[in-house]
Scaffold this motif. Structure first.
Motif, short mmCIF file in Angstrom:
data_model
loop_
_atom_site.label_atom_id
_atom_site.label_comp_id
_atom_site.label_asym_id
_atom_site.label_seq_id
_atom_site.Cartn_x
_atom_site.Cartn_y
_atom_site.Cartn_z
N ARG A 10 24.81 62.10 23.32
CA ARG A 10 25.70 61.64 24.04
C ARG A 10 26.94 62.02 24.20
NH1 ARG A 10 29.88 57.81 22.78
NH2 ARG A 10 30.09 56.31 24.38
N ASP A 11 27.64 62.76 23.41
CA ASP A 11 28.89 63.42 23.45
C ASP A 11 28.72 64.61 24.39
OD1 ASP A 11 30.42 61.90 21.67
OD2 ASP A 11 29.97 63.35 19.99
N ALA A 12 27.69 65.47 24.30
CA ALA A 12 27.35 66.36 25.40
C ALA A 12 27.40 65.96 26.84
CB ALA A 12 26.25 67.23 24.99
N LEU A 13 26.39 64.94 26.83
CA LEU A 13 26.17 64.11 28.35
C LEU A 13 27.36 63.64 28.88
CD1 LEU A 13 22.82 62.43 27.60
CD2 LEU A 13 23.28 64.31 28.97
N LEU A 14 28.46 63.19 27.87
CA LEU A 14 29.61 62.48 28.43
C LEU A 14 30.58 63.67 28.85
CD1 LEU A 14 30.48 59.64 25.77
CD2 LEU A 14 29.94 59.43 28.25
N ARG A 15 30.59 64.73 28.23
CA ARG A 15 31.58 65.84 28.70
C ARG A 15 31.05 66.43 30.07
NH1 ARG A 15 31.71 67.44 23.50
NH2 ARG A 15 29.66 68.63 23.90
N GLN A 16 29.67 66.51 30.02
CA GLN A 16 28.97 66.97 31.40
C GLN A 16 29.37 66.23 32.52
OE1 GLN A 16 24.61 67.39 30.75
NE2 GLN A 16 25.09 69.37 29.47
N ALA A 17 29.16 64.84 32.41
CA ALA A 17 29.68 63.62 33.38
C ALA A 17 31.28 63.90 33.71
CB ALA A 17 29.29 62.47 32.97
N ARG A 18 32.08 64.17 32.63
CA ARG A 18 33.29 64.15 33.00
C ARG A 18 33.75 65.55 33.77
NH1 ARG A 18 34.21 62.69 27.28
NH2 ARG A 18 34.46 60.68 27.08
N LEU A 19 33.25 66.60 33.34
CA LEU A 19 33.27 67.85 34.14
C LEU A 19 32.65 67.88 35.66
CD1 LEU A 19 34.15 70.73 33.93
CD2 LEU A 19 31.91 71.33 33.16
N ALA A 20 31.75 67.16 35.49
CA ALA A 20 31.26 66.96 37.32
C ALA A 20 32.04 65.96 37.88
CB ALA A 20 29.73 66.26 36.97
N ASN A 21 32.71 65.07 37.40
CA ASN A 21 33.55 64.25 38.13
C ASN A 21 34.81 64.85 38.35
OD1 ASN A 21 31.85 61.79 38.05
ND2 ASN A 21 32.62 60.99 36.29
#
Length: 57
Positions: A10-21
């Motif tokens: 979850r934490d890694a996925l959230l980090r990736q989503a924030r970076l993409a946004n």
């Protein structure tokens, strides 16, 4: 991938989503900055969403 694996990542996925946004927002703002420069606008510029009804035929 099962639910337990998703929770662990979850934490890694959230980090990736924030970076993409953030990258998408940077690109869009850079495009707007280019349009503003080409229009030779000066001073404060306010970006507002367009009226969706304006795009109807």
């Amino acid at each position: 991938m099962n639910f337990q694996q998703l929770l662990q990542q979850r934490d890694a996925l959230l980090r990736q989503a924030r970076l993409a946004n953030t990258a998408y927002a940077y690109r869009r703002l850079d495009e707007f900055a280019g349009r503003i420069a080409r229009a030779r606008l000066h001073g404060a510029v306010t970006l507002r969403p367009g009226d969706p009804l304006d795009n109807l035929p």
